[in-house]
Design a protein around this motif. Structure first.
Motif, short mmCIF file in Angstrom:
data_model
loop_
_atom_site.label_atom_id
_atom_site.label_comp_id
_atom_site.label_asym_id
_atom_site.label_seq_id
_atom_site.Cartn_x
_atom_site.Cartn_y
_atom_site.Cartn_z
N ARG A 127 0.86 -1.18 0.00
CA ARG A 127 0.00 0.00 0.00
C ARG A 127 0.89 1.22 0.00
O ARG A 127 1.39 1.62 1.03
CB ARG A 127 -0.89 0.00 1.24
CG ARG A 127 -1.89 -1.10 1.25
CD ARG A 127 -2.69 -1.05 2.51
NE ARG A 127 -1.82 -1.16 3.67
CZ ARG A 127 -1.32 -2.30 4.06
NH1 ARG A 127 -1.55 -3.39 3.43
NH2 ARG A 127 -0.54 -2.34 5.11
N CYS A 184 -4.14 -0.18 -1.45
CA CYS A 184 -3.24 -0.55 -2.50
C CYS A 184 -2.72 -1.92 -2.18
O CYS A 184 -2.21 -2.16 -1.12
CB CYS A 184 -2.11 0.42 -2.58
SG CYS A 184 -2.73 2.08 -2.65
N LEU A 190 -9.60 -0.62 -3.86
CA LEU A 190 -8.27 -0.28 -4.34
C LEU A 190 -8.39 0.94 -5.25
O LEU A 190 -9.42 1.14 -5.87
CB LEU A 190 -7.66 -1.44 -5.13
CG LEU A 190 -7.49 -2.76 -4.37
CD1 LEU A 190 -7.08 -3.86 -5.32
CD2 LEU A 190 -6.47 -2.61 -3.26
N PRO A 243 -6.27 2.23 -8.17
CA PRO A 243 -5.22 2.35 -9.17
C PRO A 243 -5.43 3.64 -9.97
O PRO A 243 -6.55 4.16 -10.01
CB PRO A 243 -5.46 1.13 -10.07
CG PRO A 243 -6.92 0.86 -9.95
CD PRO A 243 -7.31 1.26 -8.55
N LEU A 271 -0.82 1.51 -8.34
CA LEU A 271 -1.50 2.05 -7.15
C LEU A 271 -0.88 3.32 -6.60
O LEU A 271 -1.39 3.88 -5.64
CB LEU A 271 -1.55 0.97 -6.07
CG LEU A 271 -2.44 -0.22 -6.41
CD1 LEU A 271 -2.17 -1.40 -5.51
CD2 LEU A 271 -3.91 0.16 -6.35
#
Ligand code: CAO
Length: 482
Positions: free
Chosen positions: A10, A17, A355, A357, A391
């Motif tokens: 992350r 992430c 998440l 991205p 990410l």
């Protein structure tokens, strides 16, 4: 790669992430060197203690060392594949390291808060595969002539845990393509297989309900050849869970881990930001019409064109006029950096959780290129393969909560970014046309949050108006696209 553990990363400053890195490791046999599989078949159980030494691999972005934030295991603990074993942190990213094996932790090489160097060992795990199971697996491997599904299953190379997972989910291992050494079926192969089955099942039910029988019901393919989830219909057709939820008979207290832990930390950090909320509705009737036509063309080129790439491009064009919304704030030093790249984060609902991205350099991409990249990111998200490259580096975000449902949301700004937008569901609603007639309109709501320490309300409103203009009159794109 089969013998390497996964990291879940992350990058700091970003909510969720999660990526698969691969750690270097040494595989040491007690008192002997590693031997080829067939040789092991004839060993006694005493010979079969594999100690796997995990080393901290290169986790990218020039990181040479990390600090051990937390151990989730201690010597003697049993771990299963994909269990988190520890969390490490660099100045750029937090990384949760997960086990690649079922086994027992034998040694931790560092205390909490100690520095671990890339390339140095983190922990030892004694892998659990018993002599008996390895022996059986290997004998199965060299056996031949089987015909039944059960027997084919037995011939597939897999650990007992993977076999158990297959049995629990009522699938045949022989149907799963093994990506491990010698075609060994890994846990992620089974999970991937289950996910693809879920999507196929969902597409089938969706198609049978929504699409006339003469139309194709094939699953759209991304450039990676993965199925694309069509989440707008998720509400109507929830996919089957991979396994039935556990029956909860008593309270359970568990530590926050992985994506949840990242969410906890970053959301706590985000609370320090005083958000300015701005909400509006956008009549996207023309856009709906235009997208219908462009979608067919994109499909012929193998790309799924949803509304998101158009929203994202409109954001980028609007950011050109209001660059402060694409800035990065260093609250400690009270500096603001106007970011040159429009790296637009897309909040993504993945099997691992939320998440974000980002699509990089949107300012230089066409809508079609944005769509292709979004398809790729969605495929990676679905497969649990989003990495640090995808990410990190986000400068502005959009959250299409309308893909799931709902009209308004209050999106949370992720520091050091200063703004984020949440898109609602496009609905057909009555609106006034010219001369007071009532017309049918496609209406979408937008909710912006901006960091009021550096963004004033008027700037946010003007940005929103410009964005809205692009979407309400999509031909205006033509004037400014390069
Ligand atoms: N209104 C109406 N239709 C919508 C829509 C909306 N707001 N959003 C998506 N759709 C449609 C798409 O156009 C597509 O239809 P077609 O098959 O006709 O093209 C279908 O729904 C499926 O779209 P999608 O969800 O697969 O793709 P997308 O590009 O629109 O969105 C993504 C991608 C990743 C943003 C979305 O899948 C997602 O995960 N959204 C959830 C975001 C989230 O969780 N936000 C909360 C964050 S805070 O916890």
């Amino acid at each position: 790669a089969q013998n390497q553990p996964f990291h879940h990363s992350r990058p700091s400053g970003w909510l969720a992430c999660c990526c698969s890195y691969h750690n270097g490791q040494n595989k040491a046999r007690l008192g002997q060197v590693a031997l080829p599989l067939q040789w092991r078949t004839f060993m006694t159980s005493a010979d079969l203690f594999d100690i796997v030494q995990y080393k901290l691999s290169d986790i990218g972005e020039g990181i040479r060392e990390v600090i051990i934030v937390e151990w989730y295991v201690k010597p003697g603990d049993k771990v299963n594949q994909f269990d988190s074993v520890c969390e490490v942190k660099s100045d750029k990213a937090s990384v949760t390291i997960t086990s690649r094996y079922d086994g027992f932790v034998r040694k931790l090489y560092h205390e909490v808060d100690a520095v671990a160097l890339v390339g140095q060992p983190l922990l030892d795990i004694e892998i659990e595969e018993s002599a008996e199971s390895e022996k059986q697996e290997d004998v199965r491997e060299i056996d031949g002539g089987s015909v039944s599904k059960d027997e084919e299953d037995k011939k597939s190379l897999a650990t007992p845990a993977v076999r158990r997972l297959a049995i629990e989910n009522k699938i045949s291992l022989s149907d799963v393509i093994g990506t491990g050494k010698d075609g060994r079926v890994l846990k992620e192969d089974v999970i991937r297989y289950l996910e693809s089955k879920q999507v196929a099942q969902f597409e089938k039910s969706s198609a049978s309900k929504d699409v006339p029988s003469s139309q194709s019901t094939s699953i759209p393919q991304t450039p990676l050849g993965k199925s694309i989830p069509t989440s707008a219909a998720k509400v109507e057709f929830p996919a089957q869970p991979v396994s039935s939820p556990a029956q909860v008979g008593e309270d359970r207290t568990v530590p926050l881990k992985g994506v949840n832990k990242a969410m906890f930390k970053i959301m706590s950090e985000a609370l320090k930001i005083p958000p300015f909320g701005y909400y509006d509705e956008v009549d996207v009737s023309q856009l709906v019409d235009m997208r219908k036509r462009l979608k067919v063309i994109a499909q012929q080129r193998g790309i799924q064109l949803t509304y998101m790439p158009i929203f994202i491009k409109a954001v980028s064009l609007s950011l050109l006029q209001y660059p402060i919304l694409n800035s990065s704030l260093d609250a400690a030093s009270e500096h603001i950096t106007y970011k040159a790249s429009h790296n637009i984060g897309v909040a993504m609902d993945t099997p691992e959780g939320l998440l974000v991205p980002s699509i990089k350099n949107v300012q230089s991409l066409s809508i079609f290129e944005i769509a292709a990249e979004l398809n790729r990111l969605q495929s990676l998200g679905l497969a649990g393969k989003l990495g640090t490259a995808e990410l990190s580096g986000t400068t502005f975000s959009l959250s299409n909560i309308g893909a799931i449902g709902g009209t308004y949301a209050r999106p949370i700004i992720m520091p050091p970014n200063v703004a984020i937008g949440a898109i609602g569901k496009i609905q057909i609603l009555p609106r006034f046309a010219a001369q007071g007639a009532i017309k049918e309109a496609h209406i979408m709501n937008i909710s912006w949050s901006a960091d009021h320490r550096v963004i004033d309300g008027a700037t946010m409103a003007r940005f929103s108006n410009l964005w809205k203009q692009y979407l309400e009159e999509p031909t205006t794109f033509l004037l400014n696209l390069k």
